[in-house]
Every structure is written in C-alpha cells, then in structure tokens.
Write an enzyme that holds these catalytic residues in place. Structure first.
Site, mmCIF file in Angstrom:
data_model
loop_
_atom_site.group_PDB
_atom_site.id
_atom_site.type_symbol
_atom_site.label_atom_id
_atom_site.label_comp_id
_atom_site.label_asym_id
_atom_site.label_seq_id
_atom_site.Cartn_x
_atom_site.Cartn_y
_atom_site.Cartn_z
ATOM 1 C CD GLU A 78 81.969 68.707 -6.832
ATOM 2 O OE1 GLU A 78 82.263 69.520 -7.033
ATOM 3 O OE2 GLU A 78 82.536 67.920 -7.108
ATOM 4 C CB CYS A 141 79.326 63.424 -12.128
ATOM 5 S SG CYS A 141 79.655 62.023 -11.178
ATOM 6 C CG HIS A 165 81.972 63.660 -7.646
ATOM 7 N ND1 HIS A 165 82.060 64.790 -7.728
ATOM 8 C CD2 HIS A 165 81.446 63.018 -7.849
ATOM 9 C CE1 HIS A 165 81.491 64.629 -9.230
ATOM 10 N NE2 HIS A 165 81.913 63.970 -9.131
#
Length: 202
Positions: A78, A141, A165
């Site tokens: 991310e 998350c 992820h």
C-alpha cells in the site's frame, strides 16, 4: 534493526486470516534484522492500541501491518492511507462506523514511509507477482495503517511504517461457491519476506 510485523485475526466469517498465518511463517531474522511477529484484532478501536503497546515495549525501527484483501490476485504494497472509517461489514467487536474520521486532528492522508516500489520490485525479482496499491480501503486495514503512520508522525519520527495486503489463501477459497483469486500461505509468506528484505536493505 528491529521490525514489528503484524497480522490480523480472522474476520468476516472466515476461520483463518492469511495475513497472520503468513506472518507466523516469516524467519525470526531477515537480512540481519530482528522480526517481531504480532497478531492484532480486526477491531477499529482496539487494533491501534495493541500496536501502540508493542511499539512502546519493543521500540521497533519499522512497523509493517499485514491484512487480507480478498479478491486481489497477489500481494500488494500500500502507498497511502486515508483519514476515513467506513465499514462495509461490522468489525469483530460489532462496530460499523460510517463516514467517520479516524483522527479528528489528523491530515486527510498519510503516505507509507516504506520503500514501496523497491519492495514490489524485490518480490517480483524472485518470480512472485506483486503490485503497488493506491487504496487500502476504508476498513480496519486502512485504519491501522493510517493510525500507525499518525503515531509515527506525532511520537516516533524515526520509525518507518506501512502496510501490505495479501490475497485469500488457497484453503479459504477451496469450498467457496465461485472461483476466487488466491495464493498458498507459503507463497504469501515468501512474498512478505522479500518485501521486508527491501526495507532492511534501504
């Protein structure tokens, strides 16, 4: 060098979470760096408290939180977290915030302070698929990614942080009613290991 690597517990009716299952398989030492592994709850308010306690106790140089993104075909690193909690399903404590800021006094977003592109490239150089993601979602998350970066910005300016992820594990999709992207836990763990190598080498 010391890295705190966390993975969430199962949520959404699943019996396992490939995030923590893969974290558990990581070596205790990667490129000379100590790896501290921690399971955290899939709960908006509690997850950051568990991470914060570990940061206070272990004083890591880096925090990498790992979570499941069912439907993604590979491990994704991310780039950004946003100041928004908007739950499609309740968390494991039954909390289901809608259109709420994570931190009232926080910026709209934080960028990962990890070498995102180098992480992706190192995973790919070992023959495993990996991509940069520009959306960590609006569930727990994203919440823990944002809040850990907020914690670092306010209290631990030398601590780097970011989020990875992972897809469903192969076991999770074996009995679902339609085919879904997945990856063996061992392959997910190897992807995480190679991503961490890039962090340590930076």
């Amino acid at each position: 060098m010391k890295l705190l690597v966390t993975g969430f517990d199962p949520f959404g009716g699943e019996s396992v979470n490939p995030a923590y299952e893969a974290v558990k398989l990581l070596p205790d030492i990667i490129e000379g760096a100590q790896i501290i592994k921690l399971e955290i709850p899939t709960v908006f308010k509690k997850s950051i408290e568990v991470v914060k306690e570990a940061v206070e106790n272990d004083q890591p140089d880096v925090v990498i939180n790992v979570g499941q993104a069912g439907g993604r075909a590979c491990v994704t690193v991310e780039k950004v977290a946003i100041n928004l909690a908007d739950a499609g399903i309740p968390d494991n404590a039954g909390d289901s915030p809608q259109d709420e800021p994570l931190e009232e006094d926080g910026p709209d977003a934080y960028f990962s302070t990890l070498p995102v592109r180098a992480m992706v490239e190192n995973v790919k150089s070992h023959g495993l698929p990996c991509e940069i993601s520009y959306s960590a979602g609006t569930y727990v998350c994203n919440s823990v990614m944002y809040r850990v970066l907020h914690l670092a910005a306010r209290s631990y300016p030398n601590m780097k942080a970011g989020f990875i992820h992972v897809p469903y594990s192969s076991e999770q999709v074996a009995n679902k009613d339609r085919p879904l992207a997945s990856m063996p836990i061992e392959t997910i763990a190897k992807s995480l290991e190679h991503a961490i190598e890039a962090v340590v080498k930076e």
